[in-house]
Design a protein around this motif. Structure first.
Motif, short mmCIF file in Angstrom:
data_model
loop_
_atom_site.label_atom_id
_atom_site.label_comp_id
_atom_site.label_asym_id
_atom_site.label_seq_id
_atom_site.Cartn_x
_atom_site.Cartn_y
_atom_site.Cartn_z
N VAL A 150 0.85 -1.20 0.00
CA VAL A 150 0.00 0.00 0.00
C VAL A 150 0.88 1.25 0.00
O VAL A 150 0.67 2.18 -0.76
CB VAL A 150 -0.95 0.01 1.23
N LYS A 151 1.89 1.23 0.85
CA LYS A 151 2.79 2.38 0.97
C LYS A 151 3.50 2.64 -0.36
O LYS A 151 3.60 3.77 -0.82
CB LYS A 151 3.82 2.09 2.06
N ARG A 152 3.96 1.56 -1.00
CA ARG A 152 4.69 1.70 -2.26
C ARG A 152 3.81 2.21 -3.39
O ARG A 152 4.25 2.93 -4.26
CB ARG A 152 5.31 0.35 -2.64
N ASN A 153 2.54 1.79 -3.38
CA ASN A 153 1.64 2.12 -4.50
C ASN A 153 0.58 3.18 -4.14
O ASN A 153 -0.45 3.26 -4.80
CB ASN A 153 0.91 0.86 -4.98
N LEU A 154 0.84 3.94 -3.10
CA LEU A 154 -0.19 4.87 -2.61
C LEU A 154 -0.60 5.88 -3.69
O LEU A 154 0.24 6.59 -4.24
CB LEU A 154 0.32 5.61 -1.37
N VAL A 155 -1.90 5.91 -3.97
CA VAL A 155 -2.44 6.91 -4.91
C VAL A 155 -2.92 8.08 -4.05
O VAL A 155 -3.90 7.97 -3.32
CB VAL A 155 -3.62 6.31 -5.72
N ALA A 156 -2.20 9.20 -4.15
CA ALA A 156 -2.48 10.32 -3.24
C ALA A 156 -3.82 10.97 -3.53
O ALA A 156 -4.52 11.41 -2.63
CB ALA A 156 -1.37 11.34 -3.33
N LYS A 157 -4.19 11.03 -4.84
CA LYS A 157 -5.47 11.67 -5.20
C LYS A 157 -6.19 10.87 -6.25
O LYS A 157 -5.58 10.37 -7.19
CB LYS A 157 -5.20 13.07 -5.77
N GLU A 158 -7.51 10.79 -6.09
CA GLU A 158 -8.31 10.02 -7.03
C GLU A 158 -9.73 10.58 -7.05
O GLU A 158 -10.23 11.06 -6.04
CB GLU A 158 -8.33 8.56 -6.55
N PHE A 167 -16.89 11.33 -6.06
CA PHE A 167 -16.13 11.16 -4.81
C PHE A 167 -14.70 11.64 -5.04
O PHE A 167 -14.01 11.16 -5.95
CB PHE A 167 -16.10 9.68 -4.41
N TYR A 168 -14.27 12.58 -4.21
CA TYR A 168 -12.88 13.06 -4.26
C TYR A 168 -12.13 12.37 -3.12
O TYR A 168 -12.47 12.57 -1.95
CB TYR A 168 -12.82 14.59 -4.10
N ILE A 169 -11.15 11.57 -3.50
CA ILE A 169 -10.48 10.73 -2.51
C ILE A 169 -9.01 11.13 -2.40
O ILE A 169 -8.32 11.28 -3.42
CB ILE A 169 -10.60 9.24 -2.91
N THR A 170 -8.53 11.33 -1.19
CA THR A 170 -7.09 11.55 -0.99
C THR A 170 -6.60 10.51 0.02
O THR A 170 -7.35 10.07 0.89
CB THR A 170 -6.78 12.96 -0.44
N ARG A 171 -5.33 10.11 -0.14
CA ARG A 171 -4.74 9.11 0.75
C ARG A 171 -3.39 9.57 1.25
O ARG A 171 -2.61 10.17 0.51
CB ARG A 171 -4.55 7.78 0.01
N GLU A 172 -3.11 9.24 2.49
CA GLU A 172 -1.78 9.51 3.04
C GLU A 172 -1.49 8.52 4.17
O GLU A 172 -2.40 7.90 4.71
CB GLU A 172 -1.69 10.96 3.57
N ILE A 173 -0.22 8.39 4.50
CA ILE A 173 0.17 7.58 5.66
C ILE A 173 0.74 8.54 6.68
O ILE A 173 1.68 9.28 6.41
CB ILE A 173 1.19 6.49 5.27
N LYS A 174 0.10 8.58 7.85
CA LYS A 174 0.44 9.60 8.83
C LYS A 174 0.19 9.08 10.24
O LYS A 174 -0.83 8.43 10.49
CB LYS A 174 -0.45 10.83 8.56
N ASP A 175 1.12 9.34 11.13
CA ASP A 175 0.99 8.94 12.54
C ASP A 175 0.62 7.47 12.70
O ASP A 175 -0.19 7.11 13.56
CB ASP A 175 -0.07 9.80 13.25
N ILE A 179 -4.57 6.71 5.89
CA ILE A 179 -5.75 7.57 5.99
C ILE A 179 -6.31 7.86 4.61
O ILE A 179 -5.57 8.21 3.68
CB ILE A 179 -5.39 8.89 6.71
N LYS A 180 -7.61 7.68 4.49
CA LYS A 180 -8.29 7.94 3.22
C LYS A 180 -9.39 8.94 3.50
O LYS A 180 -10.30 8.66 4.29
CB LYS A 180 -8.86 6.61 2.73
N ASN A 181 -9.30 10.11 2.90
CA ASN A 181 -10.35 11.13 3.05
C ASN A 181 -11.26 11.10 1.84
O ASN A 181 -10.79 11.08 0.70
CB ASN A 181 -9.72 12.52 3.20
N ILE A 182 -12.55 11.11 2.09
CA ILE A 182 -13.54 11.00 1.02
C ILE A 182 -14.48 12.20 1.11
O ILE A 182 -15.17 12.37 2.13
CB ILE A 182 -14.33 9.67 1.18
N ASN A 183 -14.50 13.02 0.07
CA ASN A 183 -15.36 14.21 0.05
C ASN A 183 -16.27 14.15 -1.17
O ASN A 183 -15.85 13.77 -2.25
CB ASN A 183 -14.52 15.49 -0.02
#
Length: 241
Positions: A150-158, A167-175, A179-183
């Motif tokens: 997942v870390k290697r292939n993380l799609v930051a925005k979709e 659906f506007y999706i952003t992904r990050e690895i944090k703390d 984390i996947k934010n869906i707006n």
């Protein structure tokens, strides 16, 4: 810990089911068929599918001849799943953090339904509940994502359009979380949800299992039950007793 937990809110909305409506049932069924054959589970086996969502794994396991109970926190999902009930297939609202009243021959935790909690001890508590809910020679099947891939292939925005909702999706690895934010805008309102799954690699997972006294029998890397390889495997699947 936030007072309202992300999974309680998000899994209970109709939008969750819209966004993921094309989830691959064939994959799910292949995995269920392969794992039940690999474990040579007799048809008398009573399987707990936890959490079960709308019951797609449970329904298929039941069609293979098993007695199945599905438990999930989301009342919305359980009310959909209940339509499939029969003499050997039952669904109920259940929070994994609460102990079970019954014991089972096998417990399946499928499709990355773990690692939702802030504190490691809450994740460990769930494993403890599962262990306590297993009969003496019962199997626990745990199906998680391979965080390293997942870390290697993380799609930051979709951006995904499903049923006229964008659906506007952003992904990050944090703390320590993926984390996947869906707006999106739906039913005259801007809506925002977050999925948070703990970054649990093989080493950390093994330490969890050891803490509760599970013995790990097998580690697979995909639904065909190939061996786990942190560089290429899609899944991290553990069979424990």
């Amino acid at each position: 810990m936030e007072t309202k937990e992300w999974f309680t809110e998000w899994f209970n909305t109709p939008y969750y089911h819209i966004l993921y409506k094309d989830r691959n049932d064939a994959d799910a069924q292949l995995f269920m068929k392969n794992i039940t054959e690999f474990l040579a589970l007799p048809k008398t086996t009573h399987i707990l599918d936890l959490p079960c969502g709308k019951g797609r794994h449970s329904v298929y396991l039941n069609s293979l001849g098993y007695k199945v109970t599905g438990g999930d926190l989301a009342e919305n999902s359980i009310s959909i799943a209940k339509k499939f009930e029969n003499d050997t297939l039952k669904f109920k609202v259940h929070d994994m953090r609460k102990p079970f009243n019954n014991s089972y021959d096998a417990i399946f935790n499928l499709f990355t339904s773990f690692g939702y909690f802030e504190e490691d001890k809450e994740d460990v508590l769930i494993l403890q509940n599962i262990k306590n809910g297993l009969n003496k020679d019962g199997y626990f099947v745990f199906d998680f994502l391979n965080v390293e891939l997942v870390k290697r292939n993380l799609v930051a925005k979709e951006t995904k359009v499903v049923e006229d909702i964008t659906f506007y999706i952003t992904r990050e690895i944090k703390d320590g979380f993926i984390i996947k934010n869906i707006n999106f805008f739906a039913d005259n309102e801007n809506r925002s949800y977050t999925e948070r799954v703990k970054y649990i690699d093989e080493r950390k997972l093994k330490s969890y299992f050891e803490k509760v006294g599970f013995s790990i029998e097998n580690i697979f890397g995909d639904y065909h039950l190939n061996s786990f390889n942190s560089k290429i495997s899609n899944r991290l699947i553990v069979v424990a007793k």
